[in-house]
Motif scaffolding. Structure first.
Motif, PDB file in Angstrom:
ATOM      1  N   ASP A  24       6.990  -6.782   5.179  1.00  0.00           N
ATOM      2  CA  ASP A  24       5.999  -7.010   6.236  1.00  0.00           C
ATOM      3  C   ASP A  24       4.826  -6.036   6.127  1.00  0.00           C
ATOM      4  O   ASP A  24       3.682  -6.410   6.361  1.00  0.00           O
ATOM      5  CB  ASP A  24       6.642  -6.873   7.623  1.00  0.00           C
ATOM      6  CG  ASP A  24       7.573  -8.021   7.957  1.00  0.00           C
ATOM      7  OD1 ASP A  24       7.543  -9.040   7.239  1.00  0.00           O
ATOM      8  OD2 ASP A  24       8.360  -7.879   8.924  1.00  0.00           O
TER       9      ASP A  24
ATOM     10  N   GLN B  57       3.717  -4.690   3.364  1.00  0.00           N
ATOM     11  CA  GLN B  57       2.937  -5.017   2.178  1.00  0.00           C
ATOM     12  C   GLN B  57       2.061  -6.254   2.357  1.00  0.00           C
ATOM     13  O   GLN B  57       1.079  -6.428   1.674  1.00  0.00           O
ATOM     14  CB  GLN B  57       3.844  -5.204   0.964  1.00  0.00           C
ATOM     15  CG  GLN B  57       4.462  -3.894   0.519  1.00  0.00           C
ATOM     16  CD  GLN B  57       5.434  -4.075  -0.653  1.00  0.00           C
ATOM     17  OE1 GLN B  57       5.742  -5.196  -1.031  1.00  0.00           O
ATOM     18  NE2 GLN B  57       5.910  -2.978  -1.185  1.00  0.00           N
ATOM     19  N   SER B  58       2.432  -7.124   3.292  1.00  0.00           N
ATOM     20  CA  SER B  58       1.647  -8.342   3.482  1.00  0.00           C
ATOM     21  C   SER B  58       0.628  -8.230   4.582  1.00  0.00           C
ATOM     22  O   SER B  58       0.237  -7.279   5.081  1.00  0.00           O
ATOM     23  CB  SER B  58       2.530  -9.523   3.781  1.00  0.00           C
ATOM     24  OG  SER B  58       3.459  -9.253   4.787  1.00  0.00           O
TER      25      SER B  58
END
Length: 175
Positions: free
Chosen positions: A172, A174-175
């Protein structure tokens, strides 16, 4: 479900027949988490803390036991204990005795819930009979499996769930 939750009866049986206080904690904690809005939360937590206090005291963790007993005393509701068939005066007196005992370093003793409801007593005794247990059995002071239950339990599922949550959290971020 009858007048008393099955998990509560199971807790009482473990508390008074096997003296597996870790299992008591597990049973009632699961019930408490599954029924967060039943209005009994603090009382369930107080009963869990009594079992944890007994577990710590029997293992020699006097500080942990004292903390659990003190916290339980604050959490427990006399009215709700009465609804659960427990003699509140007796239980509170025993908690005070156990707290003082752990603070002074005297030897471990099992707490005995004095139950006033004959229906509850019968339900507990029937559950004991079904399992071949004896109500009021003393703590098995040499049974390492029960005394050190938290060290011997299978935590595979808990660890896997934690790892999965960690991976999800990282994904989560990283996005």
């Amino acid at each position: 479900m009858g007048k008393y939750p099955d998990a509560y009866i199971a807790y009482l049986v473990e508390f008074h027949a096997t003296r597996d206080y870790f299992e008591c904690h597990e049973l009632l904690e699961e019930y408490w988490k599954e029924h967060p809005n039943d209005g009994m939360g603090d009382t369930w937590v107080g009963l869990i803390q009594i079992a944890v206090g007994q577990y710590h005291e029997r293992r020699g963790n006097r500080r942990g036991a004292a903390k659990m007993y003190e916290s339980a005393e604050r959490k427990l509701s006399d009215e709700q204990l009465m609804q659960l068939g427990v003699d509140t005066r007796s239980l509170r007196a025993q908690l005070q005795v156990r707290r003082e005992a752990v603070e002074s370093g005297t030897s471990f003793e099992d707490i005995e819930f004095k139950l006033w409801d004959e229906e509850l007593i019968q339900l507990c005794r029937q559950a004991c009979d079904i399992r071949g247990l004896i109500w009021g059995t003393a703590s098995p002071m040499k049974d390492e499996e029960i005394i050190h239950r938290h060290l011997r339990r299978d935590r595979t599922e808990v660890l896997a769930a934690r790892e999965e949550a960690l991976w999800k959290k990282r994904a989560d971020r990283q996005s």
